[in-house]
Design an enzyme around this catalytic site. Structure first.
Site, PDB file in Angstrom:
ATOM      1  N   HIS A  57      15.479 -17.133 -35.552  1.00 17.24           N
ATOM      2  CA  HIS A  57      14.209 -17.882 -35.537  1.00 17.24           C
ATOM      3  C   HIS A  57      13.552 -17.867 -34.157  1.00 17.24           C
ATOM      4  O   HIS A  57      12.768 -18.752 -33.817  1.00 17.24           O
ATOM      5  CB  HIS A  57      14.411 -19.350 -35.972  1.00 17.24           C
ATOM      6  CG  HIS A  57      14.979 -19.517 -37.336  1.00 17.24           C
ATOM      7  ND1 HIS A  57      16.008 -20.389 -37.603  1.00 17.24           N
ATOM      8  CD2 HIS A  57      14.679 -18.918 -38.515  1.00 17.24           C
ATOM      9  CE1 HIS A  57      16.316 -20.335 -38.886  1.00 17.24           C
ATOM     10  NE2 HIS A  57      15.521 -19.446 -39.461  1.00 17.24           N
ATOM     11  N   GLU A  74       8.277 -29.832 -40.860  1.00 19.35           N
ATOM     12  CA  GLU A  74       6.867 -30.210 -40.870  1.00 19.35           C
ATOM     13  C   GLU A  74       6.532 -31.199 -41.981  1.00 19.35           C
ATOM     14  O   GLU A  74       5.549 -31.952 -41.859  1.00 19.35           O
ATOM     15  CB  GLU A  74       5.996 -28.960 -41.035  1.00 19.35           C
ATOM     16  CG  GLU A  74       6.043 -28.007 -39.856  1.00 19.35           C
ATOM     17  CD  GLU A  74       5.326 -26.699 -40.144  1.00 19.35           C
ATOM     18  OE1 GLU A  74       4.330 -26.717 -40.900  1.00 19.35           O
ATOM     19  OE2 GLU A  74       5.772 -25.652 -39.641  1.00 19.35           O
ATOM     20  N   GLU A 102       5.061 -17.565 -36.950  1.00 16.71           N
ATOM     21  CA  GLU A 102       5.827 -16.402 -36.506  1.00 16.71           C
ATOM     22  C   GLU A 102       5.018 -15.121 -36.639  1.00 16.71           C
ATOM     23  O   GLU A 102       5.156 -14.201 -35.824  1.00 16.71           O
ATOM     24  CB  GLU A 102       7.116 -16.312 -37.317  1.00 16.71           C
ATOM     25  CG  GLU A 102       8.052 -17.500 -37.067  1.00 16.71           C
ATOM     26  CD  GLU A 102       9.166 -17.608 -38.087  1.00 16.71           C
ATOM     27  OE1 GLU A 102      10.278 -17.154 -37.771  1.00 16.71           O
ATOM     28  OE2 GLU A 102       8.914 -18.147 -39.181  1.00 16.71           O
ATOM     29  N   VAL A 140      10.804 -27.912 -43.874  1.00 12.20           N
ATOM     30  CA  VAL A 140      11.366 -29.261 -43.908  1.00 12.20           C
ATOM     31  C   VAL A 140      10.922 -30.046 -42.684  1.00 12.20           C
ATOM     32  O   VAL A 140      10.529 -31.215 -42.779  1.00 12.20           O
ATOM     33  CB  VAL A 140      12.904 -29.209 -43.991  1.00 12.20           C
ATOM     34  CG1 VAL A 140      13.498 -30.617 -43.969  1.00 12.20           C
ATOM     35  CG2 VAL A 140      13.349 -28.476 -45.253  1.00 12.20           C
ATOM     36  N   ARG A 182      23.635 -22.462 -46.893  1.00 14.41           N
ATOM     37  CA  ARG A 182      24.625 -22.032 -45.911  1.00 14.41           C
ATOM     38  C   ARG A 182      25.432 -23.233 -45.416  1.00 14.41           C
ATOM     39  O   ARG A 182      24.896 -24.326 -45.247  1.00 14.41           O
ATOM     40  CB  ARG A 182      23.951 -21.338 -44.730  1.00 14.41           C
ATOM     41  CG  ARG A 182      23.238 -20.059 -45.091  1.00 14.41           C
ATOM     42  CD  ARG A 182      22.555 -19.457 -43.872  1.00 14.41           C
ATOM     43  NE  ARG A 182      21.584 -18.439 -44.275  1.00 14.41           N
ATOM     44  CZ  ARG A 182      20.460 -18.189 -43.618  1.00 14.41           C
ATOM     45  NH1 ARG A 182      20.159 -18.869 -42.522  1.00 14.41           N
ATOM     46  NH2 ARG A 182      19.636 -17.250 -44.042  1.00 14.41           N
ATOM     47  N   ASN A 207       6.712  -8.454 -43.135  1.00 17.64           N
ATOM     48  CA  ASN A 207       8.045  -9.064 -43.166  1.00 17.64           C
ATOM     49  C   ASN A 207       8.694  -8.612 -44.469  1.00 17.64           C
ATOM     50  O   ASN A 207       8.425  -9.156 -45.536  1.00 17.64           O
ATOM     51  CB  ASN A 207       7.943 -10.587 -43.091  1.00 17.64           C
ATOM     52  CG  ASN A 207       9.300 -11.278 -43.073  1.00 17.64           C
ATOM     53  OD1 ASN A 207      10.340 -10.634 -43.221  1.00 17.64           O
ATOM     54  ND2 ASN A 207       9.293 -12.587 -42.900  1.00 17.64           N
ATOM     55  N   ARG A 245       8.749  -7.723 -38.609  1.00 20.57           N
ATOM     56  CA  ARG A 245       9.786  -8.703 -38.268  1.00 20.57           C
ATOM     57  C   ARG A 245      11.157  -8.075 -38.539  1.00 20.57           C
ATOM     58  O   ARG A 245      11.412  -7.567 -39.623  1.00 20.57           O
ATOM     59  CB  ARG A 245       9.637  -9.966 -39.110  1.00 20.57           C
ATOM     60  CG  ARG A 245      10.709 -11.009 -38.782  1.00 20.57           C
ATOM     61  CD  ARG A 245      10.972 -11.928 -39.937  1.00 20.57           C
ATOM     62  NE  ARG A 245      12.018 -12.911 -39.613  1.00 20.57           N
ATOM     63  CZ  ARG A 245      12.751 -13.538 -40.508  1.00 20.57           C
ATOM     64  NH1 ARG A 245      12.566 -13.310 -41.796  1.00 20.57           N
ATOM     65  NH2 ARG A 245      13.674 -14.403 -40.135  1.00 20.57           N
TER      66      ARG A 245
END
Length: 398
Positions: free
Chosen positions: A180, A334, A385, A332, A241, A7, A91
């Protein structure tokens, strides 16, 4: 088969090496501060001591060479030779409409990824650097690209189209793509396994909540709507964001403050969200601590964040005419006991009954946090992922 998952960011590179015979992780790590003379490689081999090296790493080709050296090192390594790595999975954030699923890296695939740079200017160019670097270091090893957007290519037209002149879609493919996708795909399948029901029979809302965040409506195993849009800026309020906002705000603020396009883009992506409202941090842990101390701005930031997340869950329950399972995942999702509690306390109209004792347990395992009488099962599922990338790479190379 051993598969290296990469990644790549603009100045960082995460990696994991998988043995696909049992999907075990042999080693993982991170290269930080690429482009500087004090770059840091943190290598974590399974069942061995963690290893850290500080050196000059000016570009991604050197970064991957350092990773390969660590993986084959006599003391810290987990394989005897680079030849044991039989495939590399990358990724890539944006696959546009071209990549409806993962793909082998070919000259044509690389050309399409470059063409999509405008849709993910912070991510796709970095992914391409990782692909090139891996090819230079392992020229004979097959490479695979796995896209964050592919899972959402099953959305119907009514969900992905914007109510703007259609010529913009025809010419430039302006539409909702989501993000995602590997995470939403993984946790929805894990949810079906956990509740012991066929994925095809379930209506699932998956909440991937980290510094970036998105919510997806998964019906019958397919993404039918998702909160992120053409770019990862739309949707939930996030760490830095803005999420959803009136588009007229952009030209209004540009005119008043004499901002350039790049400046307003930076404002909305890097200087908004939790950071802008709290004035202290983009980290939910610090926001929660501030709220518990009675700080007004932290409290407002938390309440806005929770409110918008809850609205999306409610809207997707309406979009699917019901919901069987809600999943919280990512940093967040989890770990924030308080956020989950606040959200679920206001969703009782769906028949949700939160078990506060289960919600308060901190564990890295899949678990249910609702009572036996709850009409909707709410689960915490650690996302993975990298494993999705490894599985897709294995499937395509096989």
């Amino acid at each position: 088969m051993k598969i290296l998952v990469i990644n790549a960011g603009s100045s960082s590179l995460k990696y994991q090496l998988y043995d696909m015979t049992d999907e075990s992780v042999l080693a993982k790590g991170l290269v930080e501060r690429i482009g500087m003379d004090s770059s840091i490689l943190t290598h974590k081999p399974t069942n061995k001591e963690e290893y850290t090296e500080v050196s000059e790493i000016l570009e991604h080709t050197t970064a991957i060479r350092k990773v390969l050296n660590a993986l084959t090192d006599a003391e810290h390594g987990v394989i005897s030779s680079i030849s044991e790595i039989q495939a590399v999975g990358h990724r890539v954030v944006h696959g546009g409409e071209i990549f409806k699923q993962s793909a082998l890296v070919t000259p044509e695939a690389k050309s399409e990824i470059r063409r999509l740079f405008d849709l993910a200017p912070l991510h796709n160019p970095a992914s391409m650097m990782g692909i090139k670097a891996a090819e230079l270091n392992m020229p004979e090893v097959p490479q695979v690209v796995v896209f964050d957007t592919s899972f959402h290519q099953t959305m119907p037209e009514k969900a992905y189209m914007y109510a703007i002149p259609r010529v913009l879609y025809n010419k430039y493919k302006v539409r909702r793509y989501g993000a995602h996708g590997t995470s939403h795909d993984f946790v929805s399948k894990e949810a079906a396994k956990f509740v012991g029901r066929p994925l095809e029979d379930l209506k699932i809302i998956t909440c991937h909540i980290g510094n970036g965040g998105s919510v997806t409506a998964v019906q019958g195993g397919l993404s039918v709507d998702t909160s992120m849009g053409m770019t990862p800026l739309e949707g939930l309020m996030m760490g830095t964001r803005s999420g959803d906002l009136d588009p007229a705000i952009v030209p209004y603020v540009m005119n008043k403050e004499e901002l350039t396009v790049n400046e307003v883009n930076s404002m909305l992506n890097k200087h908004s969200g939790l950071l802008a409202i709290s004035g202290i941090s983009s980290d939910m842990r610090e926001i929660t601590e501030g709220m518990e101390k009675g700080e007004a701005n932290s409290t407002l930031a938390f309440e806005m964040y929770e409110y918008r997340l809850r609205k999306y869950i409610g809207s997707y329950a309406a979009a699917m005419n019901g919901v069987d399972v809600i999943v919280f995942t990512a940093g967040v999702g989890e770990n924030s006991i308080v956020l989950r509690k606040r959200v679920l306390e206001q969703l009782t109209f769906l028949g949700i009954e939160l078990d506060e004792s289960l919600n308060a347990i901190r564990s890295g395992e899949i678990r249910r946090i609702t009572t036996a009488n709850s009409k909707v099962e709410v689960l915490i599922i650690p996302t993975n992922e990298e494993l999705v990338i490894a599985r897709d790479t294995f499937r395509l190379v096989q």
